[in-house]
Structures are given as structure tokens and as C-alpha cells.
Design a protein around this motif. Structure first.
Motif, short mmCIF file in Angstrom:
data_model
loop_
_atom_site.label_atom_id
_atom_site.label_comp_id
_atom_site.label_asym_id
_atom_site.label_seq_id
_atom_site.Cartn_x
_atom_site.Cartn_y
_atom_site.Cartn_z
N ARG A 1 0.96 -0.92 -0.03
CA ARG A 1 0.50 0.30 -0.09
C ARG A 1 0.65 1.26 0.17
O ARG A 1 2.28 1.39 0.62
N ARG A 2 1.02 2.68 -0.98
CA ARG A 2 1.04 3.27 -0.60
C ARG A 2 0.88 4.25 0.49
O ARG A 2 -0.76 4.81 0.23
N VAL A 3 1.86 4.92 1.06
CA VAL A 3 1.23 6.00 2.19
C VAL A 3 2.40 7.03 1.93
O VAL A 3 3.27 7.12 2.62
N ARG B 1 -1.79 16.33 3.48
CA ARG B 1 -2.09 16.93 2.45
C ARG B 1 -0.66 17.74 2.78
O ARG B 1 -0.68 19.16 1.28
N VAL C 1 -5.57 1.75 -6.95
CA VAL C 1 -4.75 1.17 -5.03
C VAL C 1 -3.60 0.12 -6.13
O VAL C 1 -3.30 -0.95 -5.35
N ASP D 1 -6.05 15.18 1.53
CA ASP D 1 -5.49 13.92 1.96
C ASP D 1 -4.72 12.94 0.84
O ASP D 1 -5.73 12.55 1.26
N ASN E 1 -3.41 10.25 0.73
CA ASN E 1 -4.18 8.61 1.67
C ASN E 1 -5.16 8.46 1.45
O ASN E 1 -6.20 7.67 1.65
N ALA E 2 -6.25 9.49 1.31
CA ALA E 2 -7.69 8.76 1.06
C ALA E 2 -7.68 10.06 -0.58
O ALA E 2 -8.86 10.53 -0.47
N ALA E 3 -7.16 9.91 -0.97
CA ALA E 3 -7.56 10.94 -2.75
C ALA E 3 -8.90 10.12 -3.26
O ALA E 3 -9.37 11.54 -4.04
N GLY E 4 -9.32 9.41 -3.21
CA GLY E 4 -10.30 9.58 -4.33
C GLY E 4 -11.74 9.95 -2.92
O GLY E 4 -12.80 9.91 -3.90
N GLN E 5 -11.88 10.01 -1.93
CA GLN E 5 -12.67 10.69 -0.81
C GLN E 5 -12.70 12.68 -2.05
O GLN E 5 -13.79 13.18 -1.27
N GLU F 1 -6.75 4.79 7.24
CA GLU F 1 -7.58 5.73 6.36
C GLU F 1 -7.38 5.39 5.08
O GLU F 1 -7.94 5.68 3.48
N ALA F 2 -5.49 5.27 4.85
CA ALA F 2 -5.23 5.19 3.51
C ALA F 2 -5.47 3.90 2.88
O ALA F 2 -5.60 3.81 1.50
N ILE F 3 -5.97 2.72 4.15
CA ILE F 3 -6.21 1.51 2.83
C ILE F 3 -7.14 1.06 3.10
O ILE F 3 -8.16 0.16 2.35
N THR G 1 -9.61 3.21 1.28
CA THR G 1 -10.27 4.04 0.30
C THR G 1 -11.22 2.88 -0.22
O THR G 1 -10.78 1.47 -0.68
N PRO G 2 -12.23 3.34 -1.34
CA PRO G 2 -13.17 2.92 -2.05
C PRO G 2 -12.98 1.93 -2.63
O PRO G 2 -11.82 2.55 -3.04
N SER H 1 -10.48 -0.23 -2.23
CA SER H 1 -9.58 -0.69 -2.04
C SER H 1 -9.76 -1.69 -0.76
O SER H 1 -8.92 -3.04 -0.44
#
Lengths: 566, 164
Positions: free
Chosen positions: A157-159, A164, A175, A248, A250-254, B153-155, B157-158, B160
Motif C-alpha cells: 500500500r502507498r502511504v 496534505r 490501488v 489528503d 492518503n484518501a485521494a479518492g474521496q 484511512e489510506a487503506i 479508500t473505496p 481497496s
């Protein structure tokens, strides 16, 4: 023959055959022993250690390689990394009591449903997923349950530990670990292939200072956003670059789309009076005007259906330094007419303002400029209207104006001075004159709010009305300030821009660059200079005055009464 | 009937066989140790990797600033607090030429500034710099999040997370 056979007994013949066979077997054995012996001899005597080396190198703790390399800042601070995260699965055939096991698992992983887990554990299959991608702590807690039949599989997983703070620069991946934005996308092949960390030119400390100062002004003036850049003038390295609002990774999709928009590279704006830097530099370089030249700024210019007027008109003849100091549009337009359309266009081209920048980001915009460059365009472009470039375009070109005249392509990847070949656009003399003019603006002109005491900031304000559907909107401004410090021998360009700031009582209702963006530059300079070992200087001693003064015969440098000229 | 030579050979053969098996077992045992060590090293390296990410996370400038504000009486150095050694006046009885080349150099060439120092050297207890800090757009809650939360939070995400 027959006779001999007749004389020999069958017994003797059998012994004969046995002997022959024994001989053959013995010979084979001897040959085999000889080969083994020879090999032993060879190993013992002629050995070149190749086999020893092979034995020694066998599976000795190979370093763990991730599918994607780390991204670090110029000081080695980790900005992006790949972590292996465990995913929990179970072998239901080994689970004795599905219901009890499910209850215990849900105790430590409360986001799972007890019924679903119990159903999966009772399925009788040999493999079921229970939960993908656990954190180290969750894995520890599951392990502590000590349930046989549960196990983990590793996934990457990329962290982004800094979240931000550098989101628009570093970007993010999907993903499947494919870069989707920023450096992660533009340098995807290098990151996925090499295994060695990618070192960027940015400094996370300056990034934080820049973001904090910009965010403060955006909130104060209720702006819809803003951008800011710090650039090393000697190498073209971007030391910090902030676009707000940000997201952020870490939650770019949202993240909402507008937060992913990088105003510094993807946004193009008519930046207004900061373009007068180039207009003056071209005029001084080509010899069209000198510090003692004077232009009539008594009344607005009317040309075709346009009127070019000054924000705070002086209504008199102005010298070239005064035009810069008071940010006179009329004077600038008249200088531009003397420069001429062709020369202006070619210099702006040399400064890289008519093509995409070469920075390592996929989010890039093509500048917008007139296809047919007429006289009216020449006049408006002199004060930054009728041409739209990204803030990064502007910052690179301003660096070329103040650093002795050499344009170096901006970069986000660490680079030293020797690696940054540049193109000479202006002479060192012009550059020196421009530095004096920039200091004049901060000492006595529209940029006084940028004066970080002791660090000799020189710069230019810019305030432009935004075009919405082809018409200029009076109350929607792009307010900016571009500064260089220390102005006697600049090391950094600091740029700040606010998108649609609203005037407040403290600034008498003004939302111009001098009120909104200049304080960002002051704050950033004062806080970052000690980090780079730049010693404060007193601007009073005569040798400093000689280095920054505008030629005395350029007429009286009138102290501007208002902060809020354009 | 066994001849003495045969006896010796048989004993030698048995000894050689025994030694061979002994060595083979030892090798396989060492092999096991080696792969266990390699597994341990890999595990430790992965742990170090995670710890490095956490270290970077804990060193977020904004978090450090907040912690400094809360626990230390320190402010960033301002320009007015800096001066070159040449700006320090020489004591009356030391008026002879300065022998230290370093001090002599900076004193003559740079003429560093002594600026009006408006910032108090020691931070007064009462007025904390809340103005600047409260004017940030980042959620204050970001600072108290643990690294574990960030990972989650990082992992999460929808697309994933969740079971496949």
C-alpha cells in the motif's frame, strides 16, 4: 575350434565369462573412482573459490524491495513510501467453533459483522478472506487471539506520512500502485523501476511555512483559494509549492475535484502588474528607455474601445522608475509601444512565457495569449492583461530577471548549480537595474507589506480582475506578490497569489496584492531565511544604499501615500 | 569366513556412511537456521520500514509546532535576534588589534547589522501565539490522529478495502 570347445568343461567356460564381466565392471568402477579422484584433486589444488563464493552468496538476507521506491524531500524526509499490509484470511476446516471464533475476531476488528464472519467460517471451504489490509496494530491484536486457522497474506500500500502538506507535488497512486497525479504519475516508470529513493528539490519545512502563511491570509480575506511558490534562483529548483485548498493523498479518492487542482501549474491567470517586471526589463535591455526617460501619464489612453487608466493616477509626467514604483498602467503601455510588438513577443517567448513549463508534473497548462498580437495587445500585456500564464511560468521568468539574466527551467527534482544550464535572456546590467526597481517598490511603493526587516526583499505587486465569461468582474481579483531576497544577491523567489480575496476593514476594503499577498511573502522570508543561514542585513549603511538605490537623477522618488495602487 | 581386510573395509564404509549422514543432518539444520535468520531479518527490515514511515509522520512540521507551543517556551529565531561577531563591541582594555582572524574578518568586511530587536528573547508566559495557529485550514484533529488511523484511512479508500 570345435575341438577346443569339446575339451573344455561347461564349468570352466562359465568361470571365464564371469571373469570377463568382472573385468568390465571393475574397469568401470576404476574409471568412476578416477573421475571422482580427479575432481577432488581439482577442487583441492586448482580451486578458484567460485564454488565457495556461490555457497556464500546463497540466500543471505536479500534486502526487501518494494514495488515502488520511496519519495523523499531534499533533506531525506520521507514523503511517500510503500508499506506491506497484511490481509486476514482463514481456513474454515481448521476452525472448531465458528460462532465463538467470529465473536472474538469482531471484538478486535469492530468494523466486521459477526454474522458474516461466522457464516464464512462455517462455509467448509479451505480459504476465505476475512478482512483486507490490516494496520500493524490490528494484525498484532488478531495474532494475540491465538486462533489456529487464521493467517495473513501480504499486500503493498502507498502511504504519505506528510498527508496534505505536499499533496499537489507528490500526487498519489491508485490501488494497483499506478501513479495517477503529481510526481507519482510523471515519474511513474522511475519510481516503479529503480528501488532507489527519488529525492525531490522541495524542503518540507519551507513547504509548511509557505502553507501556513498562505492559509492564514486566505482565511483572513475569505479568498476561495491561493497558490505560493519558493524557487531557488541559482538552480531553478522549486523549494516549496503550495496550492490551496489541498487534499489528503492518503484518501485521494474521496477528495473533491477542486482540491486536486494545482493553481501553480495547471491554473493560468492574467496576473496583472507583476508583468511590468518584464516590460521594464525588456525596455532597459533593448535600450528603449533608461532610468531617466520620462513618459506622460497625465491622462488615460483611449485606443479603439478600450481605456487604459491608472488605479491611483499621479496625473503627471513620470520617470521610468516612478512608473514601476506607482505601478502606472499608462506609463507601462507607452513604454511597450516604444518596445514594439515583435520585440515584446520574442522576449516573452525567450522567458518561456508562451509555452508549457518543463517541470516534472503532469498537471500543466499552456499559456493563453493572443493569436494575432496587435498594438492593443502589446499595450495591455505590458501590465499583465491579455496574457494568461501559470504562477510557475511567472516565477521562473522573474528568477531570470533578478539572477543576472539567466533563465533556468524550473524543476522538482534535486539538482545542483552545475547541472542547471540556463539561457542568458537579459544582461547582468539590466538584472542589476531591475533589482533596484524591485527594492524601490518594497521600500516606497505598493509592496511595503512585504518588507521582512533585515532581509532586503524586492518585489512587485499584481492585482488583476478575473475574466468570467469574457467580461472582467470588478470584485473577483487575482491578487499576487512576487519577491526576491536578499535583493542585493537574490537566492530565492517567493511568490504568493490569492484567488478572489475580499477587502476587510483592516485594509480599508482593499484586496489588492500589496495588502493580501505581500504579507505572505514577508512572513515566509522572515521564517525561512534563518533555515538557510541567510544573515540579516541593515539597509542603512552607504554600501548597501549604493547597491539598491535607483539613480538619483531619475527625479524625486515620491513617497506613495497609498498602499493600494495596482 | 571374513577376512581381516574385508572387516576393516566394512568398518570404514560404515564410518564413512555415518559421517555422511551426520554432515547431511547438520547441513539441513544450518539451512533451517539460515532461512529462519533470513525471515527474521526480513521481518525486522519491514518493521524498520514501518517505523520510518511513522517517524516521518510524527515529524510533521505542524505537529512539531503544536507540541513546541504546548511544551516549550521557544519561538522561531527572528532576524532581529541575529548579529555577526563584529557587531559585539570590544572591551575598552582589549582595544589592541584583534588577533583572531575570524573575528577580524567579519568585523571588517561584512559590517553585520544590529537591528532593532522587537521580539522578546524569552517568551512571556501569557500571550501564546494562538492567532497564527488557529488560522489554519487543517483540522486540529489531524494532529492527535495516530499513525494507525492514517494507515487505516489510506487503506480504507473505496475499492481497496473490504473482503474480496
Amino acid at each position: 575350434m570345435r575341438n577346443r570347445i569339446a575339451f573344455e568343461s561347461p564349468k570352466k567356460q562359465a568361470i571365464e565369462t564371469a571373469r570377463t564381466r568382472l573385468l568390465i565392471g571393475g574397469t568401470l568402477m576404476a574409471a568412476a573412482f578416477f573421475v571422482v579422484g580427479a575432481r577432488l584433486f581439482e577442487l583441492a589444488v586448482f580451486s578458484d573459490n567460485a564454488d565457495l563464493r556461490r555457497a556464500a552468496s546463497r540466500e543471505i538476507a536479500r534486502p526487501t524491495t518494494m514495488a515502488r521506491a520511496d519519495i523523499i524531500d531534499r533533506n531525506g524526509v520521507l514523503l511517500a513510501t510503500s508499506l506491506t499490509t497484511p490481509s486476514l484470511f482463514a481456513d474454515p476446516r481448521k476452525i472448531a467453533d465458528p460462532v465463538d471464533t467470529a465473536r472474538r475476531i469482531v471484538d478486535v476488528l469492530p468494523d466486521l459483522s459477526e454474522e458474516v464472519v461466522a457464516a464464512r467460517l462455517a462455509s467448509g471451504k479451505s480459504f476465505v478472506w476475512l478482512r483486507r489490509n490490516l494496520t500493524p496494530r490490528q494484525q498484532f491484536e488478531v495474532n494475540r487471539l491465538g486462533i489456529p486457522g487464521l493467517d495473513f497474506e501480504r499486500e503493498e500500500r502507498r502511504v504519505y506520512p506528510h498527508g496534505r502538506l505536499a499533496s499537489h507535488i507528490v500526487g498519489f497512486t491508485n490501488v494497483d500502485n499506478v501513479g495517477l497525479a503529481g510526481i507519482e504519475k510523471s515519474m511513474d516508470a522511475a519510481i516503479a523501476g529503480s528501488g532507489t529513493p527519488l529525492r525531490l528539490s522541495i524542503d518540507i519545512r519551507v513547504q509548511q511555512i509557505l502553507r501556513q502563511e498562505l492559509a492564514g491570509q486566505i482565511e483572513k480575506f475569505k479568498a476561495i483559494g491561493g497558490g505560493a511558490i519558493v524557487l531557488d534562483v541559482e538552480t531553478g529548483e522549486i523549494v516549496a509549492m503550495v496550492s490551496l485548498p489541498d487534499f489528503d493523498p492518503n484518501a485521494a479518492g474521496q477528495a473533491p475535484d477542486e482540491t486536486r487542482f494545482n493553481r501553480n501549474t495547471l491554473g493560468v491567470y492574467e496576473l496583472g502588474s507583476v508583468f511590468k517586471i518584464f516590460n521594464h526589463a525588456i525596455a532597459l535591455e533593448t535600450g528603449v528607455a533608461s532610468f531617466s526617460s520620462r513618459y506622460d501619464a497625465t491622462k488615460p489612453i483611449r485606443i479603439a474601445r478600450f481605456t487604459i487608466s491608472d488605479f491611483h493616477p499621479e496625473k503627471r509626467w513620470l520617470t521610468v522608475p516612478e512608473i514601476f514604483q506607482h505601478s502606472s498602467n499608462i506609463g507601462s503601455a507607452k513604454i511597450a509601444l516604444d518596445i514594439g510588438t515583435q520585440v515584446q513577443r520574442s522576449y516573452l517567448g525567450h522567458l518561456g512565457l508562451l509555452r508549457r513549463t518543463s517541470v516534472e508534473l503532469p498537471e500543466q497548462a499552456q499559456p493563453i495569449y493572443p493569436a494575432h498580437w496587435r498594438e492593443i495587445n502589446t499595450m495591455t500585456i505590458s501590465y499583465g492583461h491579455g496574457i494568461a500564464v501559470s504562477p510557475l511560468h511567472l516565477v521562473s521568468a522573474v528568477a531570470a530577471v533578478v539572477n543576472g539574466g539567466i533563465l533556468r527551467p524550473a524543476t522538482l527534482v534535486e539538482r545542483n548549480a552545475a547541472q542547471s544550464a540556463g539561457v542568458q535572456v537579459f544582461s547582468a546590467v539590466t538584472s542589476d537595474q531591475m533589482r533596484r526597481l524591485l527594492r524601490l517598490v518594497v521600500e516606497t511603493g505598493t509592496g511595503r507589506n512585504a518588507d521582512a526587516k533585515g532581509y532586503l526583499v524586492g518585489g512587485k505587486t499584481g492585482t488583476a480582475e478575473k475574466q468570467v465569461n469574457g467580461a472582467y468582474k470588478r470584485n473577483a481579483l487575482i491578487s499576487s506578490f512576487v519577491g526576491a531576497f536578499p535583493v542585493t544577491a537574490p537566492r530565492f523567489i517567493v511568490y504568493a497569489m490569492l484567488d478572489e480575496p475580499k477587502g476587510i476593514a483592516e485594509t480599508f476594503g482593499y484586496a489588492t496584492g500589496g495588502w493580501t499577498a505581500a504579507p505572505v511573502v514577508r512572513g515566509v522570508v522572515a521564517r525561512m531565511a534563518p533555515l538557510f543561514g541567510i544573515a540579516p542585513l541593515d539597509d542603512a549603511p552607504p554600501e548597501i544604499r549604493r547597491a539598491i538605490n535607483v539613480n538619483a537623477n531619475a527625479g524625486p522618488a515620491v513617497r506613495s501615500r497609498s498602499h493600494a495602487t495596482n | 569366513m571374513i577376512r581381516p581386510t574385508s572387516l576393516i573395509l566394512m568398518v570404514l564404509t560404515a564410518a564413512a556412511g555415518g559421517a555422511l549422514f551426520q554432515i547431511a543432518f547438520e547441513v539441513s539444520e544450518l539451512d533451517g537456521d539460515l532461512s529462519q535468520l533470513n525471515r527474521d531479518i526480513r521481518k525486522d527490515r519491514e518493521a524498520i520500514h514501518v517505523l520510518r514511515a511513522e517517524w516521518s509522520f510524527l515529524n510533521q512540521p505542524e505537529r512539531l509546532e503544536e507540541l513546541t507551543r504546548r511544551h516549550l517556551d521557544l519561538l522561531p529565531v527572528s532576524g532581529g535576534q541575529l548579529a555577526g561577531s563584529g557587531a559585539v563591541p570590544v572591551r575598552a582594555q582589549d582595544q589592541e588589534p584583534v588577533t583572531d582572524p575570524l573575528i577580524a574578518d567579519t568585523g571588517a568586511a561584512a559590517k553585520p547589522a544590529v537591528l532593532q530587536d522587537t521580539t522578546p528573547k524569552v517568551k512571556p508566559a501569557a500571550p501564546r501565539r494562538t492567532a497564527r495557529l488557529s488560522s489554519q485550514t487543517t483540522n486540529r484533529a489531524d494532529l492527535v490522529r495516530s499513525f494507525d488511523d492514517v494507515l487505516r484511512e489510506a487503506i480504507d479508500t473505496p475499492g481497496s478495502g473490504g473482503a474480496r
